[in-house]
Structure formats: structure tokens, C-alpha cells
Design an enzyme around this catalytic site. Structure first.
Site: not given
Ligand code: ATP
Ligand code: HMH
Length: 263
Positions: A173, A204, A206-209
């Protein structure tokens, strides 16, 4: 109806972890179930405290679900420590689980270690090879490989290096780079970019989850991996576009934007 299982940590503020996964499942029309690995006391400003669930209780939850209900896909998020990782790997092999998506959650946005640093090797050796796809962000790539990805060219090398740990495929990502939010899939054959403009949004959490849960849901629904990633990224972009302020920190994405404009 497809049945989805998330194995992850609870986020008391409802934006990430188990809660984000269950909301994503509901929004995509699949039935959600959960195995909780850890309880976090967290809000939009950060993680305050974590209590891990015992290995025995993680096993009991997995057994309770698989003993009774067919599972069409499994999403794995926060797994906390080596004992929990070993148990999940053993149980999923025993139950012959399919469509496993691993989000190798390590550090929260606010900097709290959700995975013990000494657990990284166990994660790499025992859990990642079971996955249909693994979805690291860039800090997680750095923790796995020991070197930093600073641009999209290096993302391509990193994808190949992570793949050669013995994975079926990896989706890196790009949310942590500047500029566009482009993600890169490598399945051992093709490098495929999933492109999206960076949405200028602050909320943002929870985007990764949400992305990994959506990929698991689309795999369960029968889409191939490429289509599952494409549809999940498009769902996530909508959820980010409709994200909203909550609390005093980073608010959540809106999982149900396709149904309700406002919650
Ligand atoms: N501002 C944004 N606009 C559009 N897409 C985004 C943005 N920020 C993140 N994404 C997308 O969201 C998804 C999660 O990306 P990110 O690299 O932030 O993951 P993450 O760090 O695991 O997330 P989290 O912070 O929830 O753990 C990816 O598909 C990324 O391209
Ligand atoms: C419980 C939990 N899982 C995943 C994330 C993602 O960073 C978070 N903030 N909290």
C-alpha cells in the site's frame, strides 16, 4: 450468503480493527464473524492500552466458528505476539481455511506497537505463507525487509523481495508516500499498479483494515484477486471521500456511504 471471519484486535473507538472489518463485511453484503486477539483501549487520538487474549482463547474462538459454520474467507489483522501467531497458523492449517488475507498490522497511526517487534520473524515464517495475499503498508515493508521504500520504483523491488519470502502474492500500500495513493500487487508474475488520487482528507482511521477486509469479502464473493483488489480500492476511496470528523483526532472512514450519506 458468504461467511467471513476476521481475526484481529478490537478498537474501542470503532474505526479500525475488528469493528472496521465487521462494518466492511456488512457494507459489502457478507456475513461477518470475529476472533478477537487483543483488546485495545483506543480512540481517534491514539492507543492507550492493550490486553492480549490468551492463545487458548484464540484457539477456542477459531474452533467454535469452524466447527459449526463454513468460512468463505478469513481476514487477519492485529495478532500481537508470537504465541498467538503460531496458534492462528496451526488452527487455520487444521481447518484448511481458504481465501486468507493478512494485513500485517505492526504500529498504529499514533505510533503504538500493536505487534511485539520480536514477533515479526514468526509472522514472516508462519503466517504470511498461508495467505492468498498480504497487504503491508510502507513502514511494515521496512520492518520486514530492513530498508526503506521512498518512491514507487523502490516499491517494485520491495514487492519482489517480499514475495520471495515464500508468499502467494503481496499488495504493497502506497498510502504513506507523498502524492497519489497507488498500491502495487505482485503475484510472482506480474507487477500491477492500482492507482488512485490522494484524497485530501484528514479522517483516515481504519483505511488499511478496511481495504484488507474488503479484499477478503470480494474473494469470498468469487472475484479473482485483481478484481477483488480493484473493487476494494474503489470501495475504500468512497469510504475515505465520505469520512467524517469524530472525537478530537483522526476520524473514521464512512463504511456505509453507499447506503446513507450521513450516519
Ligand atoms: N488520502 C488518501 N486518499 C486515497 N487513498 C488513500 C489515502 N490514504 C490512504 N489511502 C489508501 O488507503 C489504503 C491504506 O493505505 P495505508 O498505506 O494508509 O495503509 P495503513 O497504514 O495500513 O492504514 P492504517 O493507518 O489504517 O493502518 C491504501 O489503498 C492507500 O492507497
Ligand atoms: C485494533 C487495531 N487494529 C489495527 C489498527 C490499524 O492500525 C488499529 N489502529 N487498531
Amino acid at each position: 450468503m458468504k461467511n467471513l471471519l476476521t481475526i484481529a484486535g478490537s478498537d474501542s473507538s470503532g474505526g479500525a480493527g475488528i469493528q472496521a472489518d465487521l462494518k466492511t463485511f456488512a457494507a459489502l453484503g457478507v456475513y461477518g464473524m470475529s476472533v478477537i486477539t487483543a483488546v485495545t483501549a483506543q480512540n481517534t487520538q491514539g492507543v492507550e492500552r492493550v490486553e492480549e487474549i490468551s492463545r487458548e482463547m484464540v484457539k477456542a474462538q477459531i474452533d467454535a466458528v469452524f466447527n459449526d459454520i463454513p468460512v468463505d474467507a478469513v481476514k487477519i489483522g492485529m495478532v500481537s505476539n508470537p504465541e498467538i501467531i503460531q496458534q492462528i497458523a496451526l488452527s487455520l492449517k487444521d481447518w484448511k481455511a481458504i481465501n486468507i488475507v493478512v494485513d500485517p498490522v505492526m504500529v498504529s497511526k499514533s505510533g503504538y506497537h500493536l505487534l511485539k517487534p520480536e514477533a515479526i520473524e514468526t509472522l514472516k515464517k508462519e503466517l504470511l505463507p498461508l495467505a492468498r495475499v498480504v497487504t503491508p503498508n510502507l513502514p511494515e515493508v521496512k520492518a520486514m525487509l530492513g530498508w526503506e521504500v521512498t518512491d514507487e520504483e523502490r516499491m517494485e523491488s520491495a514487492a519482489q523481495e517480499i514475495f520471495s519470502l515464500g508468499l502467494e502474492s503481496v499488495l504493497i500500500k502506497g498510502g504513506h508516500l507523498e502524492g497519489a495513493a497507488n498500491d502495487l500487487l505482485f503475484d510472482g508474475k506480474d507487477l500491477t499498479w492500482f492507482k488512485s488520487p490522494r484524497l485530501n482528507k484528514k479522517n483516515t482511521h481504519g483505511t488499511g483494515c478496511t481495504l484488507s477486509a474488503a479484499i477478503a469479502a470480494h474473494l469470498a464473493l468469487g472475484y479473482d484477486l485483481m478484481t477483488a483488489v480493484e473493487k476494494s480500492k474503489s470501495y475504500l476511496s468512497g469510504a475515505i471521500e465520505h469520512s467524517f470528523p469524530l472525537g478530537h483526532g483522526v476520524g473514521p472512514v464512512h463504511h456505509f456511504y453507499r447506503f446513507f450519506k450521513e450516519l
